[in-house]
Motif scaffolding. Structure first.
Motif, mmCIF file in Angstrom:
data_model
loop_
_atom_site.group_PDB
_atom_site.id
_atom_site.type_symbol
_atom_site.label_atom_id
_atom_site.label_comp_id
_atom_site.label_asym_id
_atom_site.label_seq_id
_atom_site.Cartn_x
_atom_site.Cartn_y
_atom_site.Cartn_z
ATOM 1 N N UNK A 1 1.585 -17.313 -35.700
ATOM 2 C CA UNK A 1 1.800 -18.961 -36.413
ATOM 3 C C UNK A 1 1.943 -19.444 -34.541
ATOM 4 N N UNK A 2 1.096 -20.631 -34.519
ATOM 5 C CA UNK A 2 1.209 -21.377 -33.192
ATOM 6 C C UNK A 2 0.858 -20.907 -32.253
ATOM 7 N N UNK A 3 0.346 -19.947 -32.691
ATOM 8 C CA UNK A 3 -1.021 -19.737 -30.976
ATOM 9 C C UNK A 3 -2.818 -19.509 -31.066
ATOM 10 N N UNK A 4 -2.458 -20.171 -30.454
ATOM 11 C CA UNK A 4 -4.093 -20.363 -30.376
ATOM 12 C C UNK A 4 -5.156 -19.295 -30.517
ATOM 13 N N UNK A 5 -5.969 -19.278 -31.735
ATOM 14 C CA UNK A 5 -6.855 -18.142 -31.843
ATOM 15 C C UNK A 5 -8.125 -18.857 -32.321
ATOM 16 N N UNK A 6 -9.599 -18.266 -31.926
ATOM 17 C CA UNK A 6 -10.557 -18.597 -32.581
ATOM 18 C C UNK A 6 -11.047 -17.635 -32.450
ATOM 19 N N UNK A 7 -12.263 -17.048 -32.882
ATOM 20 C CA UNK A 7 -13.608 -16.842 -33.408
ATOM 21 C C UNK A 7 -14.017 -17.384 -33.074
ATOM 22 N N UNK A 8 -15.535 -16.550 -31.995
ATOM 23 C CA UNK A 8 -16.536 -17.003 -31.787
ATOM 24 C C UNK A 8 -17.874 -16.089 -31.550
ATOM 25 N N UNK A 9 -18.249 -16.275 -30.713
ATOM 26 C CA UNK A 9 -19.823 -15.668 -31.552
ATOM 27 C C UNK A 9 -21.213 -16.225 -30.552
ATOM 28 N N UNK A 10 -22.188 -15.003 -29.431
ATOM 29 C CA UNK A 10 -22.958 -15.671 -28.829
ATOM 30 C C UNK A 10 -23.667 -14.722 -28.519
#
Length: 371
Positions: free
Chosen positions: A307-316
């Motif tokens: 919690x509180x950590x920047x986490x992102x799911x990306x795709x390219x």
């Protein structure tokens, strides 16, 4: 009621019955509970189900966009909006209803110049599909009307709509398409990096407003030098734009700070789904997945564990595209620095040349008057 009206009512009932998260009102209630800090575990599950449903929407639009950008110098990427960013947006915008948040699913297109951007967007608006463009053409045109923060780019919001039964429950879910030039992308990347490495958030007009002003000035420099238009300060002269930027940069040490960053050297693999984790100690962790379902499941688990950590799911398409489209997660402001240093030199030089010509012209008129 006409037969057509009865059919429409039945369809709407089916959509509401199977709407991700239960119903729009249930999703909105969960969002309000987040805003009021009263969310229960059930609310989090509702939001998780609703967010996960956007994966099919993203997949549909990225397939359409990749088909239309094939063999062109256009970078295409997609991302799910971070949980922390969703919750922050609910806090910042008290009137925002979660089910109407239009950037949960996002596709990003990066072009070499504005002309290519506008041509592609114009043609895309003529696409023959059921998905509905929800905004007026100029509503989110931040190139014509830059934000106070200096942000420039164009957004379109589409409502998902397909005829298949499997897609019925997704009808009306929203996806945002971002259009940027490479210059605008370099600027936006730097703003994101500043948000990571300082306590300030110029993107959201939070914190020390000098960061917002210095980035808005840099946007003005980029617009004038590289795109032959103006940005958020059209009334300021070329030389004064540069002078104000240099004075603020001297106070903040912004360029020195950005130059001191070491771009993360962790390699993104060729697996299509990538989770980027930006830890508090500024260390980037990368996890890759072959399956989109596995990646999404892991995203939700990581958000609970960290919690509180920047986490992102990306795709390219490739690892290079991931690094380019999401430079902010690699603390990479190299291109921004290069463009800015060259831009300041060119703009101040241009102003000096103009002033020199004006001085010569005035001198010539004065001599003619004396004669």
């Amino acid at each position: 009621m006409s037969a057509l009206g009865v059919k429409e009512k039945i369809v709407n009932q089916q959509v509401n019955k199977s709407f991700p998260g239960g119903s729009k009102s249930r999703v909105n209630r969960a969002g309000n509970n987040i805003r009021n800090n009263t969310a229960a575990h059930e609310d989090l599950l509702v939001i998780e189900e609703w967010r996960a449903a956007h994966r099919a929407v993203l997949n549909t639009f990225q397939a359409i966009l990749r088909n239309r950008t094939a063999h062109k110098n256009i970078t295409v990427a997609q991302r799910h909006k971070r949980q922390s960013t969703i919750f922050d947006k609910l806090q910042r915008l008290p009137e925002m209803q979660l089910s109407r948040m239009d950037d949960i699913a996002g596709c990003r297109l990066i072009f070499q110049n504005i002309e290519e951007l506008n041509n592609f967007r114009t043609n895309f608006h003529k696409a023959r599909f059921h998905h509905e463009l929800k905004n007026d053409i100029d509503k989110y045109d931040y190139i014509k009307n830059p934000k106070n923060t200096g942000y420039r780019g164009i957004h379109d919001v589409y409502g998902y709509d397909v005829n298949s039964k499997s897609g019925l429950s997704l009808k009306g879910l929203l996806v945002e398409i971002q259009y940027r030039t490479e210059v605008q992308h370099a600027w936006a990347t730097a703003v994101e990096v500043i948000g990571f490495i300082t306590e300030d958030q110029p993107k959201f007009e939070k914190g020390d407003n000098r960061y917002q002003k210095v980035m808005a000035l840099s946007s003005e420099i980029f617009a004038r030098v590289y795109e032959n238009i103006t940005g958020p300060f059209p009334e300021i002269s070329d030389i004064d734009v540069v002078k104000e930027f240099v004075a603020l940069d001297k106070e903040l040490g912004l360029l020195a700070l950005l130059q001191g960053l070491n771009a993360a050297d962790t390699e993104v693999t060729e697996k299509k789904n990538t989770i980027l984790i930006f830890h508090e100690e500024k260390k980037l962790e990368i996890r890759t997945y072959r399956s989109a379902t596995e990646a999404l499941s892991s995203l939700f688990t990581l958000e609970k564990e960290l919690p509180g950590i920047d986490i992102v799911l990306v795709k390219a398409d490739t690892s290079e595209d991931v690094r380019f489209a999401f430079k902010n997660y690699f603390s990479d402001a190299t291109e921004f620095i290069r463009l800015l240093e060259d831009g300041c030199e060119k703009l101040s030089g241009k102003a000096k040349r103009v002033r020199k010509r004006l001085t010569k012209s005035s001198s010539g008129r004065a001599k003619s008057a004396r004669r």
